[in-house]
Design a protein around this motif. Structure first.
Motif, PDB file in Angstrom:
ATOM      1  N   UNK A   1       1.086  -1.046  -0.066  1.00  0.00           N
ATOM      2  CA  UNK A   1       0.081   0.385  -0.035  1.00  0.00           C
ATOM      3  C   UNK A   1       0.836   1.146  -0.464  1.00  0.00           C
ATOM      4  N   UNK A   2       0.480   2.378  -0.519  1.00  0.00           N
ATOM      5  CA  UNK A   2       1.348   3.561  -0.444  1.00  0.00           C
ATOM      6  C   UNK A   2       0.771   4.153   1.161  1.00  0.00           C
ATOM      7  N   UNK A   3       1.667   5.462   1.567  1.00  0.00           N
ATOM      8  CA  UNK A   3       1.915   6.444   3.031  1.00  0.00           C
ATOM      9  C   UNK A   3       1.440   7.333   2.104  1.00  0.00           C
ATOM     10  N   UNK A   4       1.548   8.462   2.449  1.00  0.00           N
ATOM     11  CA  UNK A   4       1.462   9.672   3.040  1.00  0.00           C
ATOM     12  C   UNK A   4       2.683  10.398   1.731  1.00  0.00           C
TER      13      UNK A   4
ATOM     14  N   UNK B   1       5.486  -2.535   1.698  1.00  0.00           N
ATOM     15  CA  UNK B   1       5.264  -3.241   0.916  1.00  0.00           C
ATOM     16  C   UNK B   1       6.811  -4.961   2.065  1.00  0.00           C
ATOM     17  N   UNK B   2       6.580  -4.435   3.393  1.00  0.00           N
ATOM     18  CA  UNK B   2       8.150  -4.618   4.156  1.00  0.00           C
ATOM     19  C   UNK B   2       7.544  -4.948   5.425  1.00  0.00           C
ATOM     20  N   UNK B   3       7.411  -5.823   6.370  1.00  0.00           N
ATOM     21  CA  UNK B   3       7.295  -5.767   7.450  1.00  0.00           C
ATOM     22  C   UNK B   3       7.971  -6.441   8.376  1.00  0.00           C
ATOM     23  N   UNK B   4       9.134  -6.140   9.272  1.00  0.00           N
ATOM     24  CA  UNK B   4       9.802  -6.952  10.194  1.00  0.00           C
ATOM     25  C   UNK B   4       9.169  -7.347  11.754  1.00  0.00           C
ATOM     26  N   UNK B   5       8.705  -8.688  11.533  1.00  0.00           N
ATOM     27  CA  UNK B   5       8.298  -8.772  12.917  1.00  0.00           C
ATOM     28  C   UNK B   5       9.004  -9.071  13.827  1.00  0.00           C
TER      29      UNK B   5
ATOM     30  N   UNK C   1      -3.297  -8.750   2.886  1.00  0.00           N
ATOM     31  CA  UNK C   1      -4.339  -7.881   2.004  1.00  0.00           C
ATOM     32  C   UNK C   1      -4.119  -5.815   1.472  1.00  0.00           C
ATOM     33  N   UNK C   2      -2.903  -5.935   2.316  1.00  0.00           N
ATOM     34  CA  UNK C   2      -3.058  -4.183   2.125  1.00  0.00           C
ATOM     35  C   UNK C   2      -1.685  -4.234   0.985  1.00  0.00           C
ATOM     36  N   UNK C   3      -1.063  -5.323   0.741  1.00  0.00           N
ATOM     37  CA  UNK C   3      -0.747  -5.739   0.346  1.00  0.00           C
ATOM     38  C   UNK C   3       1.384  -5.255   0.767  1.00  0.00           C
TER      39      UNK C   3
ATOM     40  N   UNK D   1      -0.683   3.193   8.584  1.00  0.00           N
ATOM     41  CA  UNK D   1       0.670   2.924   8.267  1.00  0.00           C
ATOM     42  C   UNK D   1       0.976   3.612   7.149  1.00  0.00           C
ATOM     43  N   UNK D   2      -0.702   4.642   5.916  1.00  0.00           N
ATOM     44  CA  UNK D   2      -0.710   5.433   5.451  1.00  0.00           C
ATOM     45  C   UNK D   2      -0.099   7.274   6.692  1.00  0.00           C
ATOM     46  N   UNK D   3       0.124   6.499   7.556  1.00  0.00           N
ATOM     47  CA  UNK D   3       0.471   8.087   8.861  1.00  0.00           C
ATOM     48  C   UNK D   3       1.764   7.913   8.757  1.00  0.00           C
ATOM     49  N   UNK D   4       2.688   6.556   7.966  1.00  0.00           N
ATOM     50  CA  UNK D   4       4.179   6.974   8.356  1.00  0.00           C
ATOM     51  C   UNK D   4       5.025   8.155   7.771  1.00  0.00           C
ATOM     52  N   UNK D   5       5.659   8.267   9.297  1.00  0.00           N
ATOM     53  CA  UNK D   5       6.599   9.518   9.108  1.00  0.00           C
ATOM     54  C   UNK D   5       7.661   9.572   7.797  1.00  0.00           C
ATOM     55  N   UNK D   6       7.653  10.516   7.630  1.00  0.00           N
ATOM     56  CA  UNK D   6       8.324  11.122   6.436  1.00  0.00           C
ATOM     57  C   UNK D   6       9.899  10.934   6.354  1.00  0.00           C
TER      58      UNK D   6
END
Length: 312
Positions: A1-4, A10-14, A55-57, A289-294
């Motif tokens: 998905x795209x953030x702001x 597209x990558x998550x560290x768990x 689902x969010x990509x 996620x959309x609100x991820x800081x710049x």
């Protein structure tokens, strides 16, 4: 998905656990207490979050800790995650809790890569850094993993003691084997200071006539170099002097269920309250996620993030 800022996340560290059998100086906190087992996410809960992430990509996953191999059942969890429609699942580990049987199981379930954290090949220095001297075991596991066909990388944090001798020593890992060596700039976290040794890395790359190559190995931000006659590549990761926030593609899930948007910032969301309603969970994950800081601000101040709680 795209953030702001139109970055493709597209990558998550768990992080499976905050616990680790090592006490590396750049990562450890004051170990007064660990998270209680009943407070950390179950594997079923993590998989629920992963399904929403997909689902969010978000289809690339890195399994971290603390030390992920310290948590019972981690291989079965990776196997379940690999059965979902993912692009890649990789593991970052210090390598000391692995054995050949574990590596064969990981190969069988289709692990897409293992990153071994190895900061020196000098056994005395290794003991000083990690608090344990498991270097020979770790190197044996690294060699065996590569031998059976698991893509392997070595992560080496560039600390104040970094010098040409260490650089040359670390290069021996990639001389004859297709293992990739990454030198990582140490960031000023709560319990660790930044250093000014990355420029030395570049001086040594020039001295050894390393040529930059246009190749992308995995999901990280490393840029790679090749030295003639060496099988593996050398990667450089600079979060401060080579700031890559404009292309950052990741979020982090802590073992407590907090979705952290940036290693520096405190921004994020506790996902635990939404785990029983996947529709709401999906909506909340998308919104945050959309609100991820710049960008981070490591160049100006320390972060209060504690590394063993987020897995880097």
């Amino acid at each position: 998905m795209k953030d702001q800022y139109n970055r493709n996340i597209n990558y998550m560290r768990i992080s499976l656990t905050d616990r680790c059998n090592y006490t590396c100086f750049y990562c450890r906190k004051d170990y007064k207490e660990h998270f209680k087992h009943e407070d950390i996410l179950s594997y079923e809960e993590i998989l629920t979050i992963c399904k929403c992430a997909i689902q969010l990509g978000i289809t690339n996953f890195k399994i971290t800790g603390g030390e992920p191999c310290i948590r019972k059942g981690y291989i079965d969890f990776i196997s379940q995650l690999k059965q979902l429609p993912v692009t890649s699942v990789t593991l970052t580990t210090n390598g000391s809790l692995l054995n050949h049987f574990d590596l064969e199981r990981l190969k069988e379930i289709g692990i897409d890569g293992i990153n071994f954290s190895i900061d020196t090949l000098d056994s005395n220095e290794y003991q000083q850094i990690c608090g344990k001297n498991k270097l020979n075991l770790v190197l044996d596991n690294l060699s065996y993993a590569s031998k059976i066909g698991i893509p392997c990388k070595v992560n080496c944090v560039v600390d104040e003691k970094f010098n040409e001798d260490k650089f040359k020593m670390m290069l021996s890992l990639i001389k004859e084997e297709n293992i990739h060596l990454r030198f990582i700039e140490m960031m000023p976290m709560k319990y660790a200071d930044a250093n000014k040794k990355m420029e030395l890395c570049y001086e040594l790359l020039r001295k050894y006539e390393a040529e930059q190559v246009d190749i992308h190995l995995g999901n990280g931000p490393a840029h790679y170099y090749k030295i003639k006659g060496y099988q593996g590549y050398i990667g450089i990761i600079e979060a401060i002097h080579g700031k890559f926030c404009c292309s950052c593609n990741r979020v982090r899930l802590t073992s407590l269920g907090f979705l952290k948007l940036c290693l520096f910032h405190r921004d994020g969301l506790d996902l635990k309250p939404y785990l029983k309603d996947e529709k709401t969970l999906l909506e909340k994950m998308s919104e945050i996620i959309y609100l991820k800081p710049q960008a981070h601000n490591f160049e100006n101040e320390h972060s209060t993030t504690i590394m063993n709680e987020v897995g880097g």
